[in-house]
Design an enzyme around this catalytic site. Structure first.
Site, mmCIF file in Angstrom:
data_model
loop_
_atom_site.group_PDB
_atom_site.id
_atom_site.type_symbol
_atom_site.label_atom_id
_atom_site.label_comp_id
_atom_site.label_asym_id
_atom_site.label_seq_id
_atom_site.Cartn_x
_atom_site.Cartn_y
_atom_site.Cartn_z
ATOM 1 N N ARG A 1 -40.954 10.742 23.571
ATOM 2 C CA ARG A 1 -39.564 11.216 23.503
ATOM 3 C C ARG A 1 -39.392 12.600 24.131
ATOM 4 O O ARG A 1 -38.442 12.811 24.902
ATOM 5 C CB ARG A 1 -39.071 11.181 22.063
ATOM 6 C CG ARG A 1 -38.773 9.768 21.568
ATOM 7 C CD ARG A 1 -38.259 9.764 20.145
ATOM 8 N NE ARG A 1 -39.261 10.288 19.220
ATOM 9 C CZ ARG A 1 -39.029 10.531 17.930
ATOM 10 N NH1 ARG A 1 -37.821 10.335 17.427
ATOM 11 N NH2 ARG A 1 -39.996 10.972 17.153
ATOM 12 N N ASN B 1 -36.621 6.393 18.703
ATOM 13 C CA ASN B 1 -37.652 5.398 18.381
ATOM 14 C C ASN B 1 -37.020 4.269 17.578
ATOM 15 O O ASN B 1 -36.210 4.516 16.674
ATOM 16 C CB ASN B 1 -38.763 6.016 17.520
ATOM 17 C CG ASN B 1 -39.791 6.766 18.334
ATOM 18 O OD1 ASN B 1 -39.884 6.596 19.539
ATOM 19 N ND2 ASN B 1 -40.575 7.597 17.669
#
Length: 795
Positions: A30, A48
């Site tokens: 990320r 996520n």
């Protein structure tokens, strides 16, 4: 970094939804996406989910395309991107790019990363007195540290790990929430202020070392010859100074390990270069992110020159290899002094590091359990308060012909999936009873568990229960069918039947599963047949005999037994495995060769046992027939005087290989030959390879005083010649030109290398294991592609 395209190209705006699947959580994916998107001045967000990393990006089309094209090649070091799926969606006209909280629910398709060795950046901090994590035993970041062993659920966030009990201090929280920091959402992140904590516990009668530094205390105990239980990432190790013969002898005696080799942990590669022959592939394995135990050929004649480390003889008696690994956790680095500018004077440089368990039981992970179960083995415990959710023993790898050969697939590899060449229904394959590892699969992906162990005690079966539940939770696979070995008495099969709950249980023949495993690993398509050579110690045959020297013409759907080692009686079952002289006497009996009193196997057999055994063989009492190649290795090892009592699995074969390796180049001897009985026409009975002439040659050479190593080398060459001869006959009968080599006997790299060389010289394509063990540790993968594929009806 690339920036925005020219203004005249960027007039239009589009938005894309991107789903990235693979090992993309817990690896810094990320923050990587955040940095890439902001560099390209794209807006949107990333999160996520159970399905993977989901990104929405909006901006100039060229910038969006550039963003998508760089997700795979520029991914973080620990990421494994399996797919990038891009879909156009309506423009939102949002501002900035954000990382939004993880979303639970929905299908679980993301992959948990394996545990990874401490990275160089964290190691530098560990040794830097000015850093706030100086000497912190749990330093980690998004590029290293525990993952699989601490995960309790998905998506992979801190609350779904065993770190949930350790609240972040303000400094760690700031790093954790900063997308520009390498610890952004590193779930195991911690520091001395927020834990975990290391402590040293001494056993009864052991005086606690002075001071309050657990590592310094542990070092002083090791220097005094003590045995330590050291808590690692996936369980406890038992450690002692490998250069102290008395310490190694104590550990070996306490663990009741026989002569089974111990693994070593060295501080540096330079500390072991004089001990083993090391090639570039082995060095890369030693120093890489996985840090397995690497088996390397030991050098002969090493003596204790000044400043030269030499392990005690009792570390690996009779073995041609030393199994060595380098430190992979901060605790290891502190213990060995590798994090210090100058290693402390009392820092050990070479440790025995063996699994923390009583022989035959699973590795210990629970702290209270460790204090109880390891009480008779360890003098002290170097432990900590971060729980281990699932056991994960060290992986074991060796290099064969320049390529890695995984012998135990565990820490660093599990739970990375194996892609399947065809779809399967959601299924669980439970593996075998030795070296157990199970397999979950769904669609075109299979997850092999970490090494579980031998299923002959209740503790291992309970460990199987826990590991199976955990792997289901992190893969999302809910099995609709269970697959087992064909042996009716296997404990793994009994487990499957007890837990079936109405689901079908499919049985797969042992050696068919071995061959299917190597086919699946190489991506062989459904319907493609091969000549499979499956050599091992024990496998239940379709005729009720113990198979193990098999040539099968096989694909995923089935097999035909083309040839096998001729049957001989297996006198007393496990007793013959533990006492190779019994197999030698059985083979001599089957070949019609007298068990003369001057032969090493006859000398080794006590007179009373010799009388009983003779009657047993003559009358066939308690003698199951076997075609096992592993048992033939035992017999020749005994006949040659190499090994008469096996204290661990395959000891006789390992020592026979060691003798052959030590002999160097030995010419093939035509007297060492198998007699092929039968005819290779379609529909006829399988060929039988009788070793009578070979055994007669061994007996002759023993009596002539031929060196043991020469006998061992001639035997290896004869077995390779048998493979070459039978594969040629099978090819002539079927037209097939691909050979798969599998089974635990092919852990022997000398045999494997000669077989592959000769078969390739004859124009065959040779398939050998690389990432999945050739032994029963890879059995479950083969069970899966045979049993679950059949249920899926895709054949």
């Amino acid at each position: 970094m690339s920036t925005l395209p020219p203004a005249d190209v960027a007039a239009a705006v589009r938005r894309a939804r991107v789903v990235v699947r693979g090992v993309v959580q817990g690896v810094g994916f990320r923050p990587f996406v955040y940095g890439l998107a902001t560099d390209l001045r794209l807006t949107g967000h990333v999160t996520n989910t159970g399905d993977g990393v989901v990104v929405e990006v909006e901006g100039p089309p060229v910038a969006v395309d550039l963003f998508c094209s760089r997700l795979l090649p520029d991914a973080p070091p620990l990421a494994v991107v399996e797919s990038v799926e891009t879909t156009g969606i309506p423009v939102v006209e949002d501002s900035g790019f954000r990382i939004v909280p993880s979303r639970a629910g929905g299908p679980v398709r993301t992959l948990v990363p394996p545990d990874t060795a401490t990275c160089d950046d964290c190691l530098a901090e560990l040794g830097d007195p000015a850093d706030r994590r100086h000497r912190h035993p749990f330093v980690t970041c998004t590029h290293c540290g525990p993952r699989f062993t601490i995960v309790t659920g998905l998506p992979y966030d801190r609350e779904h790990t065993t770190m949930a009990r350790f609240p972040l201090c303000p400094d760690c929280a700031r790093e954790y929430h900063d997308p520009a920091d390498r610890r952004f959402h590193a779930q195991p992140v911690a520091c001395p202020s927020c834990g975990p904590r290391l402590r040293l516990v001494t056993g009864p009668g052991v005086a606690p070392p002075p001071g309050d530094d657990p590592v310094a205390g542990a070092r002083s105990l090791l220097a005094a010859g003590s045995v330590l239980a050291v808590k690692g990432i996936g369980g406890y190790h038992l450690a002692c100074d490998a250069t102290r013969p008395e310490a190694v002898a104590v550990l070996r005696r306490r663990k009741a390990r026989g002569d089974k080799p111990f693994a070593l942990m060295a501080a540096h590669v330079r500390d072991i270069e004089h001990l083993v022959h090391m090639n570039a592939a082995e060095r890369e394995l030693l120093t890489g992110r996985v840090r397995p135990v690497v088996l390397m050929r030991r050098r002969t004649g090493v003596r204790g020159a000044p400043r030269m480390l030499v392990p005690a003889d009792a570390v690996a008696p009779g073995s041609p290899d030393l199994g060595i690994m380098l430190p992979y956790t901060p605790v290891h680095h502190l213990l060995l002094g590798t994090a210090d500018t100058a290693a402390p004077a009392d820092a050990p440089r070479l440790l025995v590091m063996t699994s923390g368990n009583v022989s035959g039981e699973p590795i210990v992970t629970d702290d209270e359990d460790a204090l109880e179960r390891l009480a008779t083995l360890a003098d002290a415990w170097l432990t900590h308060d971060r729980p281990i959710h699932v056991p994960c023993d060290d992986s074991v790898v060796r290099v064969c012909d320049g390529e890695p050969l995984v012998l135990r697939r565990s820490r660093g590899y599990a739970p990375l999936p194996v892609p399947l060449p065809m779809p399967v229904v959601p299924a669980l394959a439970v593996g075998g009873d030795l070296k157990n590892a199970f397999c979950l699969a769904d669609g075109d992906r299979a997850w092999l568990s970490a090494h579980v162990g031998d299923m002959d005690d209740l503790a291992t079966q309970r460990a199987f229960d826990r590991a199976e539940r955990q792997l289901e939770s992190v893969t999302g696979v809910r099995p609709t069918v269970l697959v087992t070995d064909g042996h009716p008495g296997y404990r793994s099969g009994a487990w499957a039947r007890r837990h079936a709950e109405g689901r079908p249980v499919v049985r797969v023949q042992h050696h068919h599963a071995h061959i299917a495993a190597v086919l699946a690993e190489h991506g062989v398509a459904a319907g493609d047949r091969v000549i499979g050579v499956a050599y091992d110690g024990t496998g239940y045959g379709d005729d009720g005999a113990v198979w193990g020297g098999e040539f099968l013409v096989a694909d995923y759907d089935g097999f035909q037994r083309f040839a096998h080692l001729a049957y001989v009686p297996l006198p007393g079952g496990d007793a013959a495995v533990r006492r190779p002289y019994r197999m030698a006497l059985a083979h001599l009996h089957a070949a019609g060769i007298a068990a003369a009193p001057d032969l090493p196997c006859t000398v080794a057999c006590p007179p009373a046992e010799l009388t009983v055994l003779g009657a047993q063989l003559a009358q066939g009492m308690n003698c199951v027939p076997t075609s096992s190649m592993g048992r033939l290795f035992d017999a020749v090892a005994s006949l040659a005087g190499v090994c008469q009592h096996a204290g661990y699995e395959a000891q006789a074969a390992i020592e026979l290989e060691a003798a052959a390796v030590a002999a160097g180049d030995v010419a093939d001897d035509p007297r060492y030959v198998f007699c092929l009985e039968g005819h290779p026409e379609p529909g006829s009975a399988p060929l039988a390879a009788a070793p009578g002439p070979l055994l007669a040659a061994v007996v002759e050479d023993v009596r002539r005083g031929v060196p043991v190593g020469v006998i061992a080398a001639r035997f290896h060459l004869a077995v390779a010649r048998l493979v070459r001869t039978v594969c040629a006959a099978a090819s002539g009968a079927t037209g097939l030109r691909t050979v798969a080599l599998t089974g635990g006997v092919f852990s022997n790299t000398l045999l494997s290398s000669v077989c592959a060389r000769d078969l390739r010289a004859d124009g065959f394509t040779v398939l050998r294991h690389r990432e999945v063990p050739p032994n029963d540790g890879g059995l479950a993968l083969g069970q899966m592609v045979v049993g679950a594929r059949a249920r899926a009806g895709t054949g």
